[in-house]
Write a protein that holds these residues in place. Sequence first.
Motif, PDB file in Angstrom:
ATOM      1  N   HIS A  10      57.586  -8.261   1.191  1.00  0.00           N
ATOM      2  CA  HIS A  10      58.778  -7.501   1.582  1.00  0.00           C
ATOM      3  C   HIS A  10      58.561  -6.000   1.433  1.00  0.00           C
ATOM      4  CE1 HIS A  10      62.754  -5.691   1.390  1.00  0.00           C
ATOM      5  NE2 HIS A  10      63.166  -6.735   2.092  1.00  0.00           N
ATOM      6  N   TYR A  43      53.456  -4.555   4.450  1.00  0.00           N
ATOM      7  CA  TYR A  43      54.830  -4.693   3.946  1.00  0.00           C
ATOM      8  C   TYR A  43      55.837  -4.617   5.087  1.00  0.00           C
ATOM      9  CZ  TYR A  43      52.296  -3.527  -0.318  1.00  0.00           C
ATOM     10  OH  TYR A  43      51.387  -3.514  -1.346  1.00  0.00           O
ATOM     11  N   LEU A  44      56.851  -5.449   4.996  1.00  0.00           N
ATOM     12  CA  LEU A  44      57.901  -5.452   6.022  1.00  0.00           C
ATOM     13  C   LEU A  44      58.668  -4.139   6.005  1.00  0.00           C
ATOM     14  CD1 LEU A  44      59.535  -6.985   8.168  1.00  0.00           C
ATOM     15  CD2 LEU A  44      60.938  -7.915   6.310  1.00  0.00           C
ATOM     16  N   GLU A  45      58.931  -3.621   4.805  1.00  0.00           N
ATOM     17  CA  GLU A  45      59.629  -2.340   4.704  1.00  0.00           C
ATOM     18  C   GLU A  45      59.352  -1.694   3.349  1.00  0.00           C
ATOM     19  OE1 GLU A  45      63.504  -4.073   5.583  1.00  0.00           O
ATOM     20  OE2 GLU A  45      64.074  -3.929   3.470  1.00  0.00           O
ATOM     21  N   LEU A  46      59.722  -0.431   3.227  1.00  0.00           N
ATOM     22  CA  LEU A  46      59.700   0.312   1.959  1.00  0.00           C
ATOM     23  C   LEU A  46      58.313   0.650   1.409  1.00  0.00           C
ATOM     24  CD1 LEU A  46      62.535  -1.653   0.074  1.00  0.00           C
ATOM     25  CD2 LEU A  46      62.766   0.531   1.264  1.00  0.00           C
ATOM     26  N   ASP A  48      53.774   1.087   2.538  1.00  0.00           N
ATOM     27  CA  ASP A  48      52.734   1.143   3.572  1.00  0.00           C
ATOM     28  C   ASP A  48      51.539   0.306   3.162  1.00  0.00           C
ATOM     29  OD1 ASP A  48      54.046   2.943   5.292  1.00  0.00           O
ATOM     30  OD2 ASP A  48      53.541   4.588   3.928  1.00  0.00           O
ATOM     31  N   SER A  50      52.714  -0.729   7.194  1.00  0.00           N
ATOM     32  CA  SER A  50      53.676  -1.619   7.849  1.00  0.00           C
ATOM     33  C   SER A  50      52.923  -2.809   8.445  1.00  0.00           C
ATOM     34  CB  SER A  50      54.396  -0.863   8.963  1.00  0.00           C
ATOM     35  OG  SER A  50      53.466  -0.567   9.996  1.00  0.00           O
ATOM     36  N   HIS A  78      64.243 -12.420   7.304  1.00  0.00           N
ATOM     37  CA  HIS A  78      62.958 -11.720   7.288  1.00  0.00           C
ATOM     38  C   HIS A  78      61.849 -12.598   7.868  1.00  0.00           C
ATOM     39  CE1 HIS A  78      64.690  -8.448   5.257  1.00  0.00           C
ATOM     40  NE2 HIS A  78      64.680  -8.925   4.033  1.00  0.00           N
ATOM     41  N   ASP A  82      62.531 -10.987  11.495  1.00  0.00           N
ATOM     42  CA  ASP A  82      61.943  -9.654  11.332  1.00  0.00           C
ATOM     43  C   ASP A  82      60.420  -9.661  11.436  1.00  0.00           C
ATOM     44  OD1 ASP A  82      64.544  -8.858  10.949  1.00  0.00           O
ATOM     45  OD2 ASP A  82      64.411  -8.807   8.766  1.00  0.00           O
ATOM     46  N   GLU A  86      58.015  -7.808  14.299  1.00  0.00           N
ATOM     47  CA  GLU A  86      56.974  -6.825  13.973  1.00  0.00           C
ATOM     48  C   GLU A  86      55.627  -7.257  14.543  1.00  0.00           C
ATOM     49  OE1 GLU A  86      57.402  -3.767  12.140  1.00  0.00           O
ATOM     50  OE2 GLU A  86      59.383  -4.322  12.887  1.00  0.00           O
TER      51      GLU A  86
END
Lengths: 124, 124
Positions: A10, A43-46, A48, A50, A78, A82, A86
């Motif tokens: 995540h 990581y999906l978000e927050l 690096d 991505s 997710h 999500d 991506e």
Amino acid sequence: MNRALLIVAHGSRREASNEEIRRLTERVRAEAGDSYHSVSCAYLELADPSIPEGIERCISAGAQEVVVLPYFLSAGRHVSLDIPQEVEKTQHKHPGVKIRIAPYLGGAEGIPGMLLDCVMEDRD
Amino acid sequence: MNRALLIVAHGSRREASNEEIRRLTERVRAEAGDSYHSVSCAYLELADPSIPEGIERCISAGAQEVVVLPYFLSAGRHVSLDIPQEVEKTQHKHPGVKIRIAPYLGGAEGIPGMLLDCVMEDRD
């Protein structure tokens, strides 16, 4: 075939959690032997890199197949929406590369047994 | 000794995710055999029962020891602070009951191997 494994977590504002994923990735790399040309994480978000960045790095390093492994416990938004979105962004740019998403960790057959192992590991 | 296992998940607004935890709990119960008098689940937030409620139910059913098992991948705030705080609320009321928190799932030795199994399960 040059295959790459990309572990997708995540991502967290807490850097220690992102670092935990990098250490896990090193352990998976060690266990994978020569099954994969590379084992890395994204990581999906927050944090690096991505997911598109992570996949691009695999392809730049010569991967013909990239296996995306969701390090998630729940089959929620997710995992179901999500991450596929991506992945699709990058698949679109590289139609000749096979990118597939493996089953998420929480759905693995062995999870109940591993939970019981967790309890035993710490038993008095 | 009457021992209870309480699997603690984060909890979700998405009911299907909470239901996934209940199904997992049934599978753990089946694998646990007679190691535990009961195997149940509770949620840190967003779903019922809460952790104190889950522990109280175990104690009402006669548990002398309750093992709380964090179904979490990261050793973040939830695992290091929030779950211990929730457990302490109940421990305080029942000093004669042993309540211990097992290692969280993400820290288990077998995780790298299980991730590689996830990839293999779906392999073409």
